[in-house]
Scaffold this motif. Structure first.
Motif, PDB file in Angstrom:
ATOM      1  N   LEU A 295       0.819  -1.202   0.000  1.00 46.09           N
ATOM      2  CA  LEU A 295       0.000   0.000   0.000  1.00 46.09           C
ATOM      3  C   LEU A 295       0.860   1.261   0.000  1.00 46.09           C
ATOM      4  N   GLN A 296       1.887   1.285   0.854  1.00 44.64           N
ATOM      5  CA  GLN A 296       2.762   2.450   0.894  1.00 44.64           C
ATOM      6  C   GLN A 296       3.405   2.708  -0.466  1.00 44.64           C
ATOM      7  N   GLU A 297       3.982   1.665  -1.045  1.00 47.65           N
ATOM      8  CA  GLU A 297       4.655   1.823  -2.336  1.00 47.65           C
ATOM      9  C   GLU A 297       3.665   2.239  -3.426  1.00 47.65           C
ATOM     10  N   SER A 298       2.469   1.665  -3.378  1.00 46.92           N
ATOM     11  CA  SER A 298       1.460   1.987  -4.384  1.00 46.92           C
ATOM     12  C   SER A 298       1.009   3.435  -4.270  1.00 46.92           C
ATOM     13  N   TYR A 299       0.837   3.907  -3.041  1.00 46.81           N
ATOM     14  CA  TYR A 299       0.444   5.298  -2.849  1.00 46.81           C
ATOM     15  C   TYR A 299       1.528   6.256  -3.341  1.00 46.81           C
ATOM     16  N   MET A 300       2.785   5.907  -3.104  1.00 46.07           N
ATOM     17  CA  MET A 300       3.874   6.748  -3.601  1.00 46.07           C
ATOM     18  C   MET A 300       3.858   6.798  -5.130  1.00 46.07           C
ATOM     19  N   ARG A 301       3.651   5.639  -5.755  1.00 48.53           N
ATOM     20  CA  ARG A 301       3.567   5.598  -7.216  1.00 48.53           C
ATOM     21  C   ARG A 301       2.377   6.433  -7.702  1.00 48.53           C
ATOM     22  N   ALA A 302       1.250   6.276  -7.027  1.00 42.99           N
ATOM     23  CA  ALA A 302       0.048   6.997  -7.438  1.00 42.99           C
ATOM     24  C   ALA A 302       0.247   8.509  -7.307  1.00 42.99           C
ATOM     25  N   TYR A 303       0.838   8.926  -6.214  1.00 47.98           N
ATOM     26  CA  TYR A 303       1.066  10.358  -6.004  1.00 47.98           C
ATOM     27  C   TYR A 303       1.947  10.930  -7.108  1.00 47.98           C
ATOM     28  N   ASN A 304       2.991  10.190  -7.456  1.00 49.15           N
ATOM     29  CA  ASN A 304       3.945  10.679  -8.446  1.00 49.15           C
ATOM     30  C   ASN A 304       3.415  10.644  -9.881  1.00 49.15           C
ATOM     31  N   LYS A 305       2.373   9.832 -10.110  1.00 47.43           N
ATOM     32  CA  LYS A 305       1.815   9.751 -11.459  1.00 47.43           C
ATOM     33  C   LYS A 305       0.362  10.208 -11.492  1.00 47.43           C
ATOM     34  N   LEU A 306      -0.019  11.037 -10.523  1.00 49.30           N
ATOM     35  CA  LEU A 306      -1.416  11.463 -10.427  1.00 49.30           C
ATOM     36  C   LEU A 306      -1.859  12.248 -11.656  1.00 49.30           C
ATOM     37  N   ASP A 307      -0.919  12.896 -12.330  1.00 51.81           N
ATOM     38  CA  ASP A 307      -1.270  13.635 -13.547  1.00 51.81           C
ATOM     39  C   ASP A 307      -1.780  12.712 -14.646  1.00 51.81           C
ATOM     40  N   SER A 308      -1.472  11.420 -14.543  1.00 49.90           N
ATOM     41  CA  SER A 308      -1.928  10.472 -15.569  1.00 49.90           C
ATOM     42  C   SER A 308      -3.340   9.970 -15.299  1.00 49.90           C
ATOM     43  N   PHE A 309      -3.914  10.327 -14.147  1.00 55.03           N
ATOM     44  CA  PHE A 309      -5.295   9.922 -13.854  1.00 55.03           C
ATOM     45  C   PHE A 309      -6.244  10.814 -14.635  1.00 55.03           C
ATOM     46  N   ARG A 310      -6.959  10.220 -15.575  1.00 54.12           N
ATOM     47  CA  ARG A 310      -7.840  10.986 -16.464  1.00 54.12           C
ATOM     48  C   ARG A 310      -9.307  10.899 -16.078  1.00 54.12           C
ATOM     49  N   GLY A 311      -9.637  10.078 -15.103  1.00 56.87           N
ATOM     50  CA  GLY A 311     -11.030   9.953 -14.703  1.00 56.87           C
ATOM     51  C   GLY A 311     -11.841   9.041 -15.590  1.00 56.87           C
ATOM     52  N   ASP A 312     -11.163   8.262 -16.458  1.00 54.05           N
ATOM     53  CA  ASP A 312     -11.889   7.298 -17.296  1.00 54.05           C
ATOM     54  C   ASP A 312     -12.533   6.209 -16.444  1.00 54.05           C
ATOM     55  N   SER A 313     -11.892   5.875 -15.336  1.00 51.78           N
ATOM     56  CA  SER A 313     -12.464   4.968 -14.341  1.00 51.78           C
ATOM     57  C   SER A 313     -12.501   5.728 -13.019  1.00 51.78           C
ATOM     58  N   SER A 314     -13.082   5.112 -12.003  1.00 46.38           N
ATOM     59  CA  SER A 314     -13.095   5.768 -10.697  1.00 46.38           C
ATOM     60  C   SER A 314     -11.683   5.803 -10.118  1.00 46.38           C
ATOM     61  N   LEU A 315     -11.473   6.715  -9.185  1.00 49.29           N
ATOM     62  CA  LEU A 315     -10.166   6.811  -8.537  1.00 49.29           C
ATOM     63  C   LEU A 315      -9.834   5.504  -7.829  1.00 49.29           C
ATOM     64  N   ALA A 316     -10.838   4.897  -7.174  1.00 45.24           N
ATOM     65  CA  ALA A 316     -10.611   3.629  -6.474  1.00 45.24           C
ATOM     66  C   ALA A 316     -10.172   2.537  -7.435  1.00 45.24           C
ATOM     67  N   THR A 317     -10.774   2.496  -8.619  1.00 45.16           N
ATOM     68  CA  THR A 317     -10.386   1.500  -9.616  1.00 45.16           C
ATOM     69  C   THR A 317      -8.960   1.739 -10.093  1.00 45.16           C
ATOM     70  N   TRP A 318      -8.628   2.991 -10.351  1.00 43.34           N
ATOM     71  CA  TRP A 318      -7.273   3.354 -10.797  1.00 43.34           C
ATOM     72  C   TRP A 318      -6.240   2.958  -9.747  1.00 43.34           C
ATOM     73  N   LEU A 319      -6.527   3.261  -8.486  1.00 43.18           N
ATOM     74  CA  LEU A 319      -5.601   2.910  -7.408  1.00 43.18           C
ATOM     75  C   LEU A 319      -5.522   1.401  -7.221  1.00 43.18           C
ATOM     76  N   THR A 320      -6.659   0.714  -7.369  1.00 41.70           N
ATOM     77  CA  THR A 320      -6.660  -0.742  -7.225  1.00 41.70           C
ATOM     78  C   THR A 320      -5.753  -1.385  -8.261  1.00 41.70           C
ATOM     79  N   THR A 321      -5.764  -0.865  -9.489  1.00 40.60           N
ATOM     80  CA  THR A 321      -4.902  -1.400 -10.536  1.00 40.60           C
ATOM     81  C   THR A 321      -3.423  -1.240 -10.159  1.00 40.60           C
TER      82      THR A 321
END
Length: 234
Positions: free
Chosen positions: A61-87
């Motif tokens: 979870l920690q590593e995934s959150y760090m990755r997500a934070y650093n690539k948050l600009d790539s989140f386009r909202g095509d899926s829900s945030l929870a789905t994007w983070l789950t992936t």
């Protein structure tokens, strides 16, 4: 009014996911804490379903959150945030499994014969519960968590996402990159295995399995916030 005072007055809990993402992108790191608190339960359960172990799931979870934070600009909202983070969590957890060299041959698992005859659906919840079951909830939940841990990893992940987190068949299939029919097959077999283990009596504790609240939630959230703080240029 200072910028810090303005940030402190934001009611993060009232904002939807997209608004929180926008705040993080604008530099308000505190908004990311609320994203984590909102998603921790699901993501921990998914990571633990893949790995079968608490401490490593928290690390994922920690590593995934760090990755997500650093690539948050790539989140386009095509899926829900929870789905994007789950992936992201699934990718990180599977990477850990590959390092262990214990990946299950999923094609072989899915091709295994189903020798059941009359199958009774293992429900997610009961409409009512026996008072004795309610009184022994914590002990029962422990038995249930152990039974879920004993499922083959491929079945465990689908079961956690479908019956515990109540993701749809389509959402589960997309996140796991498998066919919807495969999701249904694995869920069917997982329920059958759990029914055999638990005699069909414990399904009412599903919503409380693998809690990620209180100290555990605070520990992971605080650790990620500290790492983000350390990563900022001075």
């Amino acid at each position: 009014m200072s910028a810090h005072a303005h940030v402190a007055t934001v009611d993060y809990a009232a904002l939807d996911d997209n608004a929180l993402v926008a705040l993080v992108r604008s530099g308000q790191r505190e908004a990311f804490r609320h994203i984590m608190q909102r998603c921790n339960q699901r993501l921990f359960r998914v990571a633990r379903a893949v790995l079968g172990e608490d401490a490593e799931a928290e690390d994922v979870l920690q590593e995934s959150y760090m990755r997500a934070y650093n690539k948050l600009d790539s989140f386009r909202g095509d899926s829900s945030l929870a789905t994007w983070l789950t992936t992201i969590v699934l990718n990180e957890a599977r990477g850990r499994l590959r390092k262990r060299h214990t990946m299950v041959d999923l094609e072989q698992v899915d091709a295994a014969p189903d020798d059941s005859h009359q199958v009774i659906r293992f429900p997610s919840k009961f409409g009512s519960e026996d008072p004795l079951v309610s009184a022994a909830r914590s002990q029962i939940r422990g038995l249930l968590e152990h039974a879920i841990d004993e499922l083959p990893p491929a079945f465990r992940t689908v079961y956690m996402m479908r019956d515990v987190e109540e993701c749809s068949v389509e959402e589960t299939a997309t996140m796991l990159a498998i066919k919807p029919e495969t999701v249904k097959t694995r869920l069917h077999r997982a329920r059958r295995l759990l029914r055999a283990s638990l005699h069909g009596q414990l399904a009412n504790t599903m919503s409380e399995a693998f809690p990620f609240m209180g100290q555990r939630c605070a520990r992971v959230t605080a650790a990620v916030m500290a790492r983000l703080e350390d990563a900022q240029p001075t």
